[in-house]
Design a protein around this motif. Structure first.
Motif, PDB file in Angstrom:
ATOM      1  N   PHE A 138       0.815  -1.215   0.000  1.00 24.66           N
ATOM      2  CA  PHE A 138       0.000   0.000   0.000  1.00 24.66           C
ATOM      3  C   PHE A 138       0.849   1.265   0.000  1.00 24.66           C
ATOM      4  N   GLY A 139       2.133   1.128   0.222  1.00 27.42           N
ATOM      5  CA  GLY A 139       3.010   2.286   0.295  1.00 27.42           C
ATOM      6  C   GLY A 139       3.632   2.614  -1.033  1.00 27.42           C
ATOM      7  N   HIS A 140       4.962   2.458  -1.139  1.00 31.60           N
ATOM      8  CA  HIS A 140       5.668   2.906  -2.340  1.00 31.60           C
ATOM      9  C   HIS A 140       5.289   2.110  -3.581  1.00 31.60           C
ATOM     10  N   VAL A 141       4.879   0.834  -3.428  1.00 34.21           N
ATOM     11  CA  VAL A 141       4.463   0.049  -4.589  1.00 34.21           C
ATOM     12  C   VAL A 141       3.050   0.423  -5.013  1.00 34.21           C
ATOM     13  N   HIS A 142       2.204   0.786  -4.068  1.00 27.48           N
ATOM     14  CA  HIS A 142       0.844   1.299  -4.286  1.00 27.48           C
ATOM     15  C   HIS A 142      -0.031   0.272  -5.015  1.00 27.48           C
ATOM     16  N   ILE A 143      -0.136  -0.904  -4.412  1.00 31.53           N
ATOM     17  CA  ILE A 143      -1.003  -1.966  -4.903  1.00 31.53           C
ATOM     18  C   ILE A 143      -2.177  -2.075  -3.943  1.00 31.53           C
ATOM     19  N   ASP A 144      -3.382  -2.142  -4.470  1.00 30.28           N
ATOM     20  CA  ASP A 144      -4.555  -2.124  -3.600  1.00 30.28           C
ATOM     21  C   ASP A 144      -4.816  -3.492  -2.970  1.00 30.28           C
ATOM     22  N   ALA A 145      -5.844  -3.541  -2.107  1.00 29.69           N
ATOM     23  CA  ALA A 145      -6.146  -4.757  -1.355  1.00 29.69           C
ATOM     24  C   ALA A 145      -6.513  -5.923  -2.261  1.00 29.69           C
ATOM     25  N   ARG A 178      -1.043   6.687   7.721  1.00 33.16           N
ATOM     26  CA  ARG A 178      -0.318   7.154   6.542  1.00 33.16           C
ATOM     27  C   ARG A 178      -1.214   7.933   5.595  1.00 33.16           C
ATOM     28  N   SER A 179      -2.354   7.370   5.230  1.00 38.09           N
ATOM     29  CA  SER A 179      -3.294   8.075   4.355  1.00 38.09           C
ATOM     30  C   SER A 179      -4.644   7.388   4.453  1.00 38.09           C
ATOM     31  N   PRO A 180      -5.744   8.103   4.139  1.00 35.95           N
ATOM     32  CA  PRO A 180      -7.057   7.462   4.141  1.00 35.95           C
ATOM     33  C   PRO A 180      -7.127   6.274   3.184  1.00 35.95           C
ATOM     34  N   TRP A 181      -6.450   6.382   2.023  1.00 37.82           N
ATOM     35  CA  TRP A 181      -6.461   5.276   1.053  1.00 37.82           C
ATOM     36  C   TRP A 181      -5.804   4.041   1.645  1.00 37.82           C
ATOM     37  N   ILE A 182      -4.668   4.218   2.311  1.00 32.63           N
ATOM     38  CA  ILE A 182      -3.978   3.080   2.918  1.00 32.63           C
ATOM     39  C   ILE A 182      -4.823   2.478   4.029  1.00 32.63           C
ATOM     40  N   ALA A 184      -8.068   2.491   4.339  1.00 31.76           N
ATOM     41  CA  ALA A 184      -9.203   1.783   3.747  1.00 31.76           C
ATOM     42  C   ALA A 184      -8.773   0.445   3.159  1.00 31.76           C
ATOM     43  N   ASN A 185      -7.638   0.424   2.482  1.00 30.65           N
ATOM     44  CA  ASN A 185      -7.168  -0.822   1.881  1.00 30.65           C
ATOM     45  C   ASN A 185      -6.674  -1.810   2.930  1.00 30.65           C
ATOM     46  N   THR A 186      -6.110  -1.305   4.016  1.00 26.61           N
ATOM     47  CA  THR A 186      -5.719  -2.195   5.112  1.00 26.61           C
ATOM     48  C   THR A 186      -6.946  -2.905   5.674  1.00 26.61           C
ATOM     49  N   GLN A 187      -8.014  -2.158   5.915  1.00 21.48           N
ATOM     50  CA  GLN A 187      -9.234  -2.756   6.439  1.00 21.48           C
ATOM     51  C   GLN A 187      -9.843  -3.733   5.445  1.00 21.48           C
ATOM     52  N   GLN A 188      -9.822  -3.380   4.171  1.00 22.85           N
ATOM     53  CA  GLN A 188     -10.390  -4.261   3.161  1.00 22.85           C
ATOM     54  C   GLN A 188      -9.596  -5.561   3.061  1.00 22.85           C
ATOM     55  N   LEU A 189      -8.276  -5.455   3.030  1.00 19.84           N
ATOM     56  CA  LEU A 189      -7.450  -6.652   2.926  1.00 19.84           C
ATOM     57  C   LEU A 189      -7.648  -7.555   4.137  1.00 19.84           C
ATOM     58  N   ASN A 190      -7.639  -6.981   5.326  1.00 15.56           N
ATOM     59  CA  ASN A 190      -7.810  -7.798   6.525  1.00 15.56           C
ATOM     60  C   ASN A 190      -9.173  -8.478   6.540  1.00 15.56           C
ATOM     61  N   GLY A 191     -10.189  -7.803   6.025  1.00 16.40           N
ATOM     62  CA  GLY A 191     -11.500  -8.427   5.916  1.00 16.40           C
ATOM     63  C   GLY A 191     -11.493  -9.597   4.945  1.00 16.40           C
ATOM     64  N   MET A 192     -10.778  -9.448   3.832  1.00 12.94           N
ATOM     65  CA  MET A 192     -10.657 -10.527   2.859  1.00 12.94           C
ATOM     66  C   MET A 192      -9.914 -11.721   3.454  1.00 12.94           C
ATOM     67  N   LEU A 193      -8.846 -11.442   4.202  1.00 11.18           N
ATOM     68  CA  LEU A 193      -8.099 -12.518   4.839  1.00 11.18           C
ATOM     69  C   LEU A 193      -8.974 -13.266   5.831  1.00 11.18           C
TER      70      LEU A 193
END
Length: 263
Positions: A138-145, A178-182, A184-193
């Motif tokens: 989610f940081g420098h590579v900027h790949i979404d959940a 870090r950012s609202p986008w990060i 949101a994607n952290t929450q989405q990824l953890n939900g998927m896991l």
């Protein structure tokens, strides 16, 4: 017949063919999260990788911590208390034949490269892999959940394919500031896991240790070491105290898998 009249039938046929021809689908975008990407052109990374290869070749390990800078931080010694991690590592893993395979800045693609180039070449199968990865996607590579999730599944499946009897403990991505986008994607990824990754993987354990860096359900700046740096960075890495809490939270699972006493 005029020139324009002569070309009308041909124009009609061309138009009909164009309308009836199947559409050409655009090429699918490659998902970097599931690729193998080397960082050997980065000198410190290259040297660390070589050192870890020698450590793997010359030792026997029951516990493998695998991940990014949060994992690498286990090797830090103070002098400040907020980055004095090594004593905590020694307490929980010093007598468990553990190895630290954390590399600052790595995302899933870099871990996959490492696994394919020697980080599974253990002399005997480890008993437990502890994996924490995804924050740098989610940081420098900027790949979404949605793209990061298959990167994580590929890592755990790669480990299992090599060591079918080894257990894998996957830790959800820690919350950060870090950012609202990060976020949101952290929450989405953890939900998927939580919803899916343990399906058909009885050897996989999933734990959420996010509360180690939270207060009242939200990330707590005082639980991160980054604001202590000069210049300060956005809160991402747990302090030594917060990481001790992580070790304490996963200890029941670790001890049960290893069949030893709780540390």
């Amino acid at each position: 017949m005029t020139r324009s009249t002569r070309f009308r039938p041909m124009l009609a046929i061309t138009t009909l063919l164009a309308l009836s021809a199947p559409a050409i689908a655009p090429a699918a975008t490659a998902n970097l999260a599931v690729e193998q990407v080397s960082r050997m052109d980065t000198p410190w990374w290259h040297h660390r990788f070589a050192d870890k290869q020698a450590e793997i070749a010359n030792g026997q390990f029951d516990v493998v911590w695998l991940g990014d800078s949060i994992t690498q931080n286990w090797e830090r010694n103070g002098p400040e208390p907020w980055r004095d991690f090594a004593p905590v590592w020694q307490h929980y893993y010093g007598d468990r034949h553990a190895i630290n395979l954390g590399f600052k800045g790595d995302s899933t693609c870099h871990v996959l490269w490492r696994l394919a180039h020697g980080e599974l070449d253990f002399r005997k199968p480890p008993r437990l892999f502890i994996l924490m990865i995804g924050a740098n996607n989610f940081g420098h590579v900027h790949i979404d959940a949605a793209h990061t999730y298959p990167g994580i599944t590929r890592i755990v499946d790669t480990i299992h394919a090599r060591f079918p009897t080894t257990q894998v403990l996957l830790l959800k991505v820690l919350p950060s500031i870090r950012s609202p986008w990060i976020s949101a994607n952290t929450q989405q990824l953890n939900g998927m896991l939580e919803a899916d990754i343990r399906q058909s993987r009885p050897w996989l354990h999933l734990l959420d240790v996010g509360s180690a860096v939270e207060a009242n359900g939200a990330p707590d700046r005082t639980r991160f070491l980054d604001p202590h740096l000069t210049p300060p960075d956005p809160p991402l890495h747990p302090t030594a105290a917060a990481q001790q809490d992580i070790a304490r939270m996963i200890e029941p699972t670790v001890a049960a898998i290893l069949g030893d006493h709780r540390h």
